[in-house]
Design an enzyme around this catalytic site. Sequence first.
Site, PDB file in Angstrom:
ATOM      1  N   GLY A  81       0.851  -1.185   0.000  1.00 35.04           N
ATOM      2  CA  GLY A  81       0.000   0.000   0.000  1.00 35.04           C
ATOM      3  C   GLY A  81       0.876   1.220   0.000  1.00 35.04           C
ATOM      4  O   GLY A  81       2.097   1.115  -0.154  1.00 35.04           O
ATOM      5  N   THR A  82       0.274   2.370   0.178  1.00 36.62           N
ATOM      6  CA  THR A  82       1.056   3.597   0.132  1.00 36.62           C
ATOM      7  C   THR A  82       2.074   3.651   1.276  1.00 36.62           C
ATOM      8  O   THR A  82       3.134   4.218   1.143  1.00 36.62           O
ATOM      9  CB  THR A  82       0.134   4.818   0.248  1.00 36.62           C
ATOM     10  OG1 THR A  82      -0.815   4.548   1.272  1.00 36.62           O
ATOM     11  CG2 THR A  82      -0.578   5.088  -1.051  1.00 36.62           C
ATOM     12  N   ASP A 113     -12.537   3.088   9.265  1.00 31.56           N
ATOM     13  CA  ASP A 113     -12.253   2.576   7.929  1.00 31.56           C
ATOM     14  C   ASP A 113     -12.673   1.112   7.806  1.00 31.56           C
ATOM     15  O   ASP A 113     -11.938   0.291   7.265  1.00 31.56           O
ATOM     16  CB  ASP A 113     -10.768   2.750   7.606  1.00 31.56           C
ATOM     17  CG  ASP A 113     -10.462   2.591   6.124  1.00 31.56           C
ATOM     18  OD1 ASP A 113     -11.390   2.784   5.303  1.00 31.56           O
ATOM     19  OD2 ASP A 113      -9.314   2.255   5.790  1.00 31.56           O
TER      20      ASP A 113
END
Lengths: 441, 329
Positions: A25-26, A147
């Site tokens: 992921g980032t 989230d």
Amino acid sequence: MVDASTRSRPAWLQQYELVGKIGEGTYGLVFLARSKLPSNKGVHIAIKKFKQSKEGDGVSPTAIREIMLLRECDHENVVKLVNVHINHADMSLYLAFDYAEHDLYEIIRHHREKLSISINTYTVKSLLWQILNGLNYLHSNWIIHRDLKPSNILVMGDGDEQGVVKIGDFGLARIYQAPLKPLGDNGVVVTIWYRAPELLLGAKHYTTAVDMWAVGCIFAELLTLKPLFQGIEDKSTHNPLQLDQLDKIFKVLGHPTPDKWPTLNNLPFWQTSRQRMQGPKNEISVLHQVVQTSQKSPAYDLLSKMLEYDPCKRISAAQALEHEYFRCEPVPGRNALVPIQPNDKVVGYPQRPVDFSADFECSGSQPPQMVTSSHAVNNSAAASVTAPRPMPQQIPLVSMQRLPPYGLAGQAGMPGLTANNLSVPRGPSQPPHQQQFRRLN
Amino acid sequence: MADFQTSSHHDRWILNPQALVEKRRGSNQRAIAALKKYGATRVEVQADGSLAYPGAPIAEDGPVGEKLPEPLVVDEEILIQRFYEQKIQQVCAAFSFPHKIQATAILYFKRFFLNWSVMEHDPKQIMLTCIYISCKVEEFHVSAEEFGKGIQQDPQAVLKNELCLLQGLNFDLIVYGPYRSLEGFIFDMENFFHAKDEAFLEKLKDLKEAAIFVADKLMLTDAALQFPPGQLALAALQDANLEEKAVDFDRYLRSIADRQHEKLSYLELLECLNSVLEKVKSVRPVNEDDVKRIDRKLKYCRNPSLQDENKKRERKSKHKTKRSSQDAE
């Protein structure tokens, strides 16, 4: 000859035998490894590597949040942070978690694309109950996850904890007990399909109700194998108002009215959204048709209470756990994947794809898109980790107001750091005061 | 967890006085041992995570003619720490950070220097990193650049020690200061004393302000490592009330003892508060001259070559003065 990279390997790496890469992921990469420690030899561990933040601000706030919250959490339905390691060579952090073989994203996809049959009621109910059980723990400890989505709901594979749900990925989670800033300040974060309507309409304060909305969306997805509200994200704006997403919600649940949701008129984007949304404003819910469930069933009753427009009236995790749905047959169990009924078929879910070519360190410095090998890239999710999905992206989680770079020389004092832009009014939010007494000792 | 009772703060970071003494002695002894072995005390973390002492190992019979710098004793370490804890309060005030941030930063600083000696890690840099990380933890983001700018320091110096600090804190990042408890108690007092009239509410407000002032002082003492935040807050209120005379504190304390779920009796609670306040009274103000003297010792321990350079410089400048006086003649 001794390779320089081998020489500077952190000693703790010897605790693990690397299997491969399972996600990225980032923030960085996720590896699957086996423990070599005698205490839990051979046990699978997911290791999430956090690179330094790109902005030149050292350890990323995401990593800090995950560490600080998960160091304190201890619950069967919350992912367990086993260890934190440091690689001083590239200043990165490695978070070691108990590995979960499955997640709801993959489980739902497997049913939709491979099996073409719905998930059996026992499994749906057990998964939902455990999600709520974990969430109730978080909420009663003042943590909002913010989230929740299928890929963040992990399910343990073979072993002692088979079929046990673990809520993962706390990179966006917040303690809401003592916010120094209004919680909405850091940009809207919940992935758009699971985002509560009050956030879409510009509510400034997150409450635990945003997590319950997301659970409602996940519940519906478990029933139908399709995301309930698949809005198209408008990325052109940092504005939280997402008209398409609202439109998708209103088409299923009917348009909300200030009658049923009294604080609606106070929400910043309510009027704008009304003006900009064309067509007749039907107030009638067709949710029961969408999820093909009788309006009289306990399942529908619970679902509609999770998808209540008014966050004040939305059911809480604690209340949901007491709902009739969980008391009628089949009752939920600890192993969500293996039904107790002998005639129910046990579904074998695929294992998480692993990119065996990856290396703990050297792949860490590569940008995520550089990885070329095999099948692992598109659908790799990891324990406690969300790999990027082919779905709407979230808005950057920390929308920092970057001040222009200073000329460092010769400027004395603290310009730009006056009371105006740094100090924050103390929020009026008081916890229930009996909470105060529990701190006495 | 996010509730003190089940937190890492409660489980791992409320220590008894004996434990504090032992931890500090341990760190101090380790630094002194390094000084004897390597001729310098400062520690650097290598790429592989191991620790390195940049000073060269000293031969068995010791350096000829060279005298080792004099190490700090535990009390001197504590004094230096207190000096930098005050600095944390000053820096946070200058940035107008919320109170919570300075409390968190001070606790980080205290915890870190239980496990390390100030001779091993530079307390000034650790102090700055403590503030920077508290900002991250308390979701009050300030970029390293802004922060460095404000304190006129290189942002890299702040960032450099981040991982080392996190590790030194055992990655336990959620800490509880007394300030939020304090607000809770004031809120509770409003109910308990049925505060209705403006004058009384005003008094309570003054009491709160005065108590925050006492709590700031408490945070500079070992009380912050020994007592839970609720007790620190009550002690601060009790002390502030001596001056403010806002409420019948004794009555309130009895009611707290009755209402709380834990087993602390009124007398036990009172005893706790007294020992908290004793800590405050035993604190002597930090004397600038003492700090300067100890800081010089500290610099030499960390980097003995400075001592040599300093001597050279002294010699040079003496030489210069001589010469210039000769010139003048």
